[in-house]
Motif scaffolding. Structure first.
Motif, PDB file in Angstrom:
ATOM      1  N   UNK B 123       0.809  -1.211   0.000  1.00 16.70           N
ATOM      2  CA  UNK B 123       0.000   0.000   0.000  1.00 16.70           C
ATOM      3  C   UNK B 123       0.854   1.279   0.000  1.00 16.70           C
ATOM      4  N   UNK B 124       1.887   1.289   0.811  1.00 17.63           N
ATOM      5  CA  UNK B 124       2.619   2.549   0.993  1.00 17.63           C
ATOM      6  C   UNK B 124       3.810   2.739   0.048  1.00 17.63           C
ATOM      7  N   UNK B 135       8.250  11.650  -2.091  1.00 20.90           N
ATOM      8  CA  UNK B 135       9.152  11.531  -0.936  1.00 20.90           C
ATOM      9  C   UNK B 135       8.456  10.922   0.276  1.00 20.90           C
ATOM     10  N   UNK B 136       9.267  10.348   1.161  1.00 21.90           N
ATOM     11  CA  UNK B 136       8.793   9.940   2.483  1.00 21.90           C
ATOM     12  C   UNK B 136       9.894  10.265   3.476  1.00 21.90           C
ATOM     13  N   UNK B 137       9.519  10.542   4.722  1.00 22.47           N
ATOM     14  CA  UNK B 137      10.518  10.945   5.714  1.00 22.47           C
ATOM     15  C   UNK B 137      10.276  10.235   7.036  1.00 22.47           C
ATOM     16  N   UNK B 138      11.296  10.218   7.853  1.00 22.18           N
ATOM     17  CA  UNK B 138      11.214   9.585   9.172  1.00 22.18           C
ATOM     18  C   UNK B 138      11.174  10.683  10.234  1.00 22.18           C
ATOM     19  N   UNK B 139      10.166  10.624  11.128  1.00 21.10           N
ATOM     20  CA  UNK B 139      10.074  11.599  12.217  1.00 21.10           C
ATOM     21  C   UNK B 139      10.348  10.880  13.531  1.00 21.10           C
ATOM     22  N   UNK B 190       3.271  12.171  -0.729  1.00 19.58           N
ATOM     23  CA  UNK B 190       4.222  11.440   0.108  1.00 19.58           C
ATOM     24  C   UNK B 190       3.669  11.110   1.472  1.00 19.58           C
ATOM     25  N   UNK B 191       4.522  10.683   2.360  1.00 17.21           N
ATOM     26  CA  UNK B 191       4.106  10.450   3.747  1.00 17.21           C
ATOM     27  C   UNK B 191       5.286  10.628   4.703  1.00 17.21           C
ATOM     28  N   UNK B 209       5.681   3.009  15.095  1.00 22.35           N
ATOM     29  CA  UNK B 209       5.808   3.932  13.965  1.00 22.35           C
ATOM     30  C   UNK B 209       4.480   3.996  13.230  1.00 22.35           C
ATOM     31  N   UNK B 210       4.065   5.205  12.880  1.00 23.08           N
ATOM     32  CA  UNK B 210       2.795   5.408  12.191  1.00 23.08           C
ATOM     33  C   UNK B 210       3.038   6.097  10.855  1.00 23.08           C
ATOM     34  N   UNK B 211       2.369   5.586   9.823  1.00 28.94           N
ATOM     35  CA  UNK B 211       2.460   6.240   8.525  1.00 28.94           C
ATOM     36  C   UNK B 211       1.431   7.361   8.500  1.00 28.94           C
ATOM     37  N   UNK B 212       1.900   8.584   8.337  1.00 31.85           N
ATOM     38  CA  UNK B 212       1.006   9.747   8.300  1.00 31.85           C
ATOM     39  C   UNK B 212       1.075  10.343   6.891  1.00 31.85           C
ATOM     40  N   UNK B 213      -0.052  10.253   6.211  1.00 37.27           N
ATOM     41  CA  UNK B 213      -0.089  10.696   4.810  1.00 37.27           C
ATOM     42  C   UNK B 213       0.036  12.216   4.702  1.00 37.27           C
ATOM     43  N   UNK B 214       0.629  12.639   3.596  1.00 40.70           N
ATOM     44  CA  UNK B 214       0.763  14.067   3.335  1.00 40.70           C
ATOM     45  C   UNK B 214      -0.626  14.708   3.348  1.00 40.70           C
TER      46      UNK B 214
END
Lengths: 365, 420
Positions: B123-124, B135-139, B190-191, B209-214
């Motif tokens: 999915x992601x 893009x995707x980033x790590x917070x 991105x997310x 860890x949670x995927x947070x969509x743009x």
């Protein structure tokens, strides 16, 4: 392809050398250093493991091909046990390997079978000179061609087992280029010092000054015969050997200090549990590992005839010498006052570690 | 197997190609995007996205994608990570700030790959192969939680009525956070992957860890940092106020277990990426060292390799030391990624490569500036920029000190409690 795994044959050799280093060389190291004497049996046992024999083709009495990588792996293992012992075991290589690499067919036939076919016997080589600015590529010992014979003059230092040597390869300057010459024992004009060298470390290894006064040699005694040889290749092989020995000595100091730090209590914990000590150890292993890879790469380049193998060997040797200094110094530091006492080996590792910056030519892969 | 140091042909070819990208597209724009912080070099972004898609490597430089491609190739030993390290080194040689904004999933996708279910991966991660650069980033980091990630205070609470996670907290130092979260016309959706605790009493085992969509409501970019270097790369502060995230966007188990799997997932990501961060720093250091040698040569200074140390000039000794440092650090990276390619556990080697690279890239760039004198300090050349760019290597994804701690624990066989 990149690969960082020794092959099966190399692994077997590493295991055998490692066992010999831990079970034989290391237990003997302290007394050998103090008494300035390596037991003959100890050297013989290392010789029997057959590093040189396995590096010499069958045609010359051995059973394999020379590989700088294999040599580097073996030297590191042995130097981990004891540097003086390791160098003693490999002293015949100082004579045999240059002949293998650069000798004429006649030179190979004359010397290799009797060296590799028999017991350990003192064949050696003389490169170092007793000057602060000693440079293997700008030797003060000279060779001059006169009436079909070479005339050698000069003085060599730190020559292992010179007193008993059957023959010595003496490196000398010939018209601005370093060349090796086979000097048999009892040559007229050849004088071996009565006294052994007294150095900061390596006291168990008997080393001598060798004086050459108008030593006359037939033309065929020049390494490689009339055409001579490429000294760069020999020097690079020496540098790789020295560098791998430096890695072995550094590893010895690191392992000893690590073990000590895990056992020594202070303030209710082991000193290894203090970041001040733990970080030193982390930096030591990181440096050791990075220089080991430099040595392996340089050795691999030598084996594969790469154009930049001489520079790679020089960089590996320079880097490994610095690393050995840093690591062996810290080995003493971690033991504190105990590190300064000769009961623990780390002070000897430090003395041995200091030598790598200047002692090229005492081993060759 | 046998000890070998031959750079594989596919890697050599790739390096040649990327060197031309570096020389023609990165270096000429390097200074401009250093000075105009927070502007985006669209030419580079769009070119790289197109180029990577063309060679079937959509998804950018995330190690996971490369590895997936390679693992299907059973005939040759896998070199996916080795290739990736070499790519990164060469791009960073061009410009490390640009390299950091190479389109793709980056650390965000790496976290999904490390801790996500097969469904979540599908999915992601598919979006990185689409038309627009994405893009995707790590917070992870917070104002009060840097290397000590167990101190994270961002909270995720499950709303049972809507089956949504409600996340509250503030994240800092989010590399690529702006391009991953803000909706740009030229970019795909991105997310960001947000690390939060689902149970503060559970410590590390409560971390997820949670995927947070743009575009998610309640999430905002508070500011973009102004930095010493890597200025082409955006570093965001992201705030989450009652941000609602679908239940299925949690990576790993949604309940607290006694083990610390969630946290270990994050750490596994770092094992894989540390040698790659080291590689990026090494690219910068190589640029500096090559520049230094070129300038010395122009000025008639020759480096006499092979001389005994005491016959060398100070400059020669420095350059030779820099050569040794650079090569040995690169070999450590190669060994760490070779181990990853061959599925050998490499936590120790990864951290050692990062310790070594962090040290030597700062030393090399500092020394190069020193030797070049006024030329080194001037913004007329890129050397001073590389000095500023290199410094981050010893800081992000685990400072040199944290990595020393990791190395020390490994070699001593100590737990985190035994060696704090």
């Amino acid at each position: 392809m990149y690969s960082f795994e020794p092959n099966e044959e190399q692994q077997m050799l590493i295991d055998a050398m490692g066992k010999y280093a831990v079970n034989d060389l290391r237990p003997a190291a302290h007394d050998a250093e103090e008494s300035r004497e390596l037991p003959k049996k100890l050297i013989g046992k290392g010789w029997e493991l057959g590093l040189l024999q396995a590096s010499t083709p069958e045609a010359y009495g051995g059973f394999g091909d020379r590989s700088a990588v294999t040599g580097a792996l073996a030297i590191e293992e042995m130097a981990f046990g004891d540097l003086a012992g390791a160098l003693a075991v490999m002293t015949p290589s100082l004579f045999a390997t240059p002949i293998l690499l650069a000798g004429t067919e006649a030179q190979k036939q004359e010397y290799l079978p009797k060296i590799v076919g028999g017991n350990w016997s003192p064949y050696t080589a003389a490169l170092i000179e007793f000057n602060f600015d000693f440079d293997p590529n700008a030797l003060k010992t000279s060779a001059k061609l006169s009436d079909g014979t070479y005339v050698l003059n000069g003085e060599k230092a730190f020559v292992p087992f010179a007193k008993d040597a059957e023959a010595i390869i003496v490196y000398a300057d010939l018209d601005g280029v370093t060349q090796g010459f086979i000097v048999p024992k009892n040559s007229a004009g050849l004088t071996i010092s009565a006294e052994r060298e007294k150095l900061m470390g390596l006291n168990a290894l008997p080393m001598y000054r060798v004086k050459l006064e108008d030593v006359r040699l037939p033309a065929e005694n020049r390494l490689g015969g009339e055409a001579g040889h490429d000294f760069e290749l020999i020097l690079a092989s020496m540098r790789v050997a020295s560098a791998s020995a430096a890695v072995g000595v550094a590893k010895a100091s690191f392992e000893y200090a690590k073990q000590y730090a895990k056992e020594r209590d202070a303030f209710g914990v082991k000193i290894a549990q203090k970041q001040a000590i733990a970080f030193m150890l982390a930096e030591m292993i990181t440096e050791i590992e990075s220089m080991r890879l430099m040595v392996w790469e340089a050795a691999w380049k030598l084996d594969n005839g790469k154009d930049d193998s001489a520079i790679a060997a020089y960089l590996a040797n320079t880097g490994a010498a610095d690393m050995a200094m840093m690591v062996t110094d810290r080995g003493v530091q971690i033991l504190g006052g105990h590190g300064y006492i000769r009961e623990h080996p780390v002070e000897m590792f430090l003395r041995n570690g200091r030598g790598f910056a200047m002692l090229v030519g005492l081993a060759i892969v | 197997m046998s000890i070998e140091f031959e750079n594989p042909k596919p890697i050599v070819q790739m390096q040649t190609m990327l060197q031309s990208v570096a020389e023609n597209m990165m270096r000429p724009a390097s200074r401009e995007f250093d000075e105009c912080e927070h502007s985006i070099p669209w030419d580079y972004v769009e070119f790289m996205h197109t180029a990577m898609k063309a060679v079937g490597g959509g998804g950018g430089l995330a190690p996971v994608d490369d590895r997936t491609n390679v693992s299907t190739d059973v005939k040759r030993p896998p070199i996916g990570y080795q290739k990736l390290a070499a790519q990164i080194e060469m791009l960073a040689w061009g410009d490390v700030g640009f390299y950091l904004i190479t389109p793709g999933g980056g650390l965000g996708a790496a976290a999904v790959q490390a801790a996500g279910s097969p469904e979540q991966k599908a999915k992601f991660l598919a979006r990185f192969n689409e038309d627009k650069p994405t893009y995707a980033a790590m917070c992870m980091t917070e104002a009060g939680a840097g290397s000590d990630t167990s101190a994270i205070r961002t909270r995720a609470v499950l709303d049972e009525s809507t089956k949504e996670w409600i996340i509250n907290g503030e994240k800092i130092f989010v590399t690529g956070g702006d391009k991953s979260f803000t909706e740009y016309e030229k970019l795909g959706k991105g997310f960001i992957v947000v690390w939060a605790s689902i149970d503060p009493t559970a410590g590390r085992s409560g971390m997820r860890a949670f995927v947070v969509e743009s575009g998610t409501k309640g999430v905002s970019i508070v500011k973009l940092e102004h930095k010493l270097g890597i200025r082409a790369s955006d570093t965001a502060v992201i705030s989450l106020v009652d941000a609602r995230v679908p239940y299925d966007n949690v990576l790993g188990s949604p309940t607290v277990e006694t083990n610390t799997k969630g946290f270990k997932g994050a750490m596994a990501t770092f094992d894989a990426t540390r040698p790659l961060v080291a590689a990026s720093g090494i690219g910068v250091a190589r640029a500096a060292l090559e520049f230094l040698k070129e300038k010395l040569k122009e000025n008639g200074v020759e480096i006499r390799y092979g001389l005994p140390r005491n016959k060398l000039t100070s400059v020669e000794r420095d350059v030779i030391d820099m050569d040794i440092q650079l090569r040995s650090a690169w070999l450590m990276v190669l060994k760490a990624v070779w181990m990853a390619d061959n599925k050998k556990p490499n936590a120790l080697e990864s951290s050692m490569s990062k310790v070594r690279a962090g040290d030597i890239v700062t030393r090399i760039t500092q020394k190069a500036v020193e030797i070049m004198g006024p030329l080194g300090y001037s913004r007329e050349f890129l050397l001073e920029k590389w000095f500023r760019d290199a410094k981050i290597t010893d800081i992000y994804e685990g400072t040199g000190q944290i990595n020393r701690l990791v190395v020390a624990r490994q070699i001593l066989g100590y737990t985190g409690a035994e060696l704090r």
